[in-house]
Design a protein around this motif. Structure first.
Motif, PDB file in Angstrom:
ATOM      1  N   LEU A   1       0.840  -1.198   0.000  1.00  0.00           N
ATOM      2  CA  LEU A   1       0.000   0.000   0.000  1.00  0.00           C
ATOM      3  C   LEU A   1       0.873   1.245   0.000  1.00  0.00           C
ATOM      4  O   LEU A   1       2.022   1.210   0.457  1.00  0.00           O
ATOM      5  CB  LEU A   1      -0.907  -0.001   1.234  1.00  0.00           C
ATOM      6  CG  LEU A   1      -1.739  -1.270   1.457  1.00  0.00           C
ATOM      7  CD1 LEU A   1      -2.645  -1.111   2.674  1.00  0.00           C
ATOM      8  CD2 LEU A   1      -2.569  -1.590   0.218  1.00  0.00           C
ATOM      9  N   VAL A   2       0.317   2.335  -0.498  1.00  0.00           N
ATOM     10  CA  VAL A   2       1.046   3.603  -0.517  1.00  0.00           C
ATOM     11  C   VAL A   2       1.435   4.002   0.914  1.00  0.00           C
ATOM     12  O   VAL A   2       2.489   4.586   1.146  1.00  0.00           O
ATOM     13  CB  VAL A   2       0.197   4.708  -1.207  1.00  0.00           C
ATOM     14  CG1 VAL A   2       0.817   6.075  -1.038  1.00  0.00           C
ATOM     15  CG2 VAL A   2       0.008   4.375  -2.680  1.00  0.00           C
ATOM     16  N   SER A   3       0.588   3.635   1.868  1.00  0.00           N
ATOM     17  CA  SER A   3       0.860   3.967   3.273  1.00  0.00           C
ATOM     18  C   SER A   3       2.103   3.256   3.816  1.00  0.00           C
ATOM     19  O   SER A   3       2.577   3.582   4.899  1.00  0.00           O
ATOM     20  CB  SER A   3      -0.341   3.567   4.132  1.00  0.00           C
ATOM     21  OG  SER A   3      -0.479   2.157   4.122  1.00  0.00           O
ATOM     22  N   GLY A   4       2.598   2.252   3.085  1.00  0.00           N
ATOM     23  CA  GLY A   4       3.784   1.532   3.535  1.00  0.00           C
ATOM     24  C   GLY A   4       3.469   0.138   4.052  1.00  0.00           C
ATOM     25  O   GLY A   4       4.353  -0.713   4.152  1.00  0.00           O
ATOM     26  N   ALA A   5       2.203  -0.118   4.369  1.00  0.00           N
ATOM     27  CA  ALA A   5       1.819  -1.447   4.871  1.00  0.00           C
ATOM     28  C   ALA A   5       1.836  -2.463   3.727  1.00  0.00           C
ATOM     29  O   ALA A   5       1.786  -2.085   2.542  1.00  0.00           O
ATOM     30  CB  ALA A   5       0.422  -1.376   5.478  1.00  0.00           C
TER      31      ALA A   5
END
Ligand code: FAD
Length: 311
Positions: free
Chosen positions: A99-103
């Motif tokens: 994910l863009v969030s890093g997850a």
């Protein structure tokens, strides 16, 4: 890990999640915005067995239906990448969705259902009169303009097909093409030129959508040969300058795309990558509609289940 991870929360993704979860397997759905294009739709008259509904209402029913099956919903999250991973323990092999969030999310199979977006004119008035005369889908909105005058902007295959389709419903269609000639197939051009209520104007650069504050009243374009500003009085403007699949994040991945960015699928919804399936407007499916996206989502989920029981 998930057994099936659906990427996208439009009609294709919602149908895929329901079909997967009903098999009793661990199902997740990750989406930037649940509802997809349907959220932006006003009247819907071709969702079979429902003579009339509205986008937000259909989205609420979709969400309720998905939630009945314990699907793990992850919304407001954008997927950045998808990669295959394998480990020495073959049971652990699968797919990793970043994910863009890093997850990161792990799953044994993935269904891509990220949809598409209509290319916009980017001229004044277009946003203001969206759904108030500015339309992008002739199959959806054509009948709303029965007996009225409309324009189709774009002279490619989709624009000329739209003009021919609309000519049977509306009073008159003017096609505005930016280039000096139409780009549609010759057979479509011939058909369009044979219809008395279609006018074709080339070298026309649309500059503004005009309205009365409530709805569209006309369009301004510049004649690119004379440089003069021209005006047409109209009730509707169908923008047909391209449908762009939301697949930028797959560029450079193992999932094969067409040169237009559509995910290439077979009749079972399988992509070029084992364990990755796809459905809806993001794919090579020939027609982009809600009922078609839902059917494709169901197909992809059943194929993912078939893949899981064989691997
Ligand atoms: P979409 O509905 O586009 O959903 C895509 C989903 O993927 C969304 O949840 C989005 O947030 C998510 N997503 C995208 N990229 C990412 C990412 N990187 N990471 C995570 N999530 C992501 N069809 C009809 O049948 N009848 C109509 O009357 C009708 N009217 C329409 C009116 C308008 C204004 C528009 C725009 C479309 C209309 N359509 C209509 C077409 C119909 O909406 C689409 O065919 C249908 O929504 C496609 O479904 P989909 O699930 O493939 O994609």
């Amino acid at each position: 890990p998930f057994d099936v991870l659906v990427v996208g929360g439009g009609p294709a993704g919602a149908a895929a999640a329901i079909y997967a979860a009903r098999k009793g397997i661990r199902t997740g759905l990750v989406a930037e915005r649940f509802g997809g294009q349907v959220q932006e739709t006003m009247g819907i008259e071709n969702f079979i067995s429902v003579p009339y509904t509205e986008g937000p209402k259909l989205v609420a029913s979709l969400e309720q239906h998905v939630k009945e099956y314990g699907v793990e919903m992850i919304t407001n999250q954008r997927v950045a990448d998808i990669t295959a991973f394998s480990s020495t323990n073959s049971d652990q092999a699968g797919l990793q969705v970043s994910l863009v969030s890093g997850a990161t999310l792990k799953s044994r199979s993935v269904i891509l259902a990220t949809g598409a977006r209509w290319r916009e004119l980017n001229v004044p008035g277009e946003q203001e009169y969206r759904n108030k005369g500015v339309a992008y889908c002739p199959h959806c909105d054509g009948p709303f303009y029965k007996g009225k005058r409309v324009a189709v902007v774009g002279g490619g295959n989709s624009g000329i097909e739209a003009a021919i389709d609309l000519a049977g419903i509306v009073e008159h269609v003017t096609v505005l093409e930016f280039g000096d000639s139409l780009r549609a197939d010759e057979v479509l051009q011939r058909k369009a030129r044979s219809l008395a209520n279609i006018d074709i104007i080339t070298n026309a650069q649309t500059t503004e959508v005009l309205g009365d504050g409530q709805k569209v009243s006309g369009i301004h374009y510049i004649d690119r040969v004379s440089g003069e500003l021209q005006h047409l009085s109209l009730a509707g403007i169908f923008v047909q300058i391209g449908l762009v699949p939301n697949t930028e994040f797959l560029q450079g991945s193992a999932v094969e795309l067409t040169r237009f960015g559509e995910v290439i699928i077979d009749a079972k919804g399988a992509t070029s990558t084992p364990g990755v399936f796809a459905a809806g407007d993001a794919t090579t499916v020939p027609y982009k509609q809600i009922v078609i996206a839902m059917g494709a989502g169901a197909t992809a989920a059943l194929s993912a289940f078939d893949h899981l029981i064989r691997n």
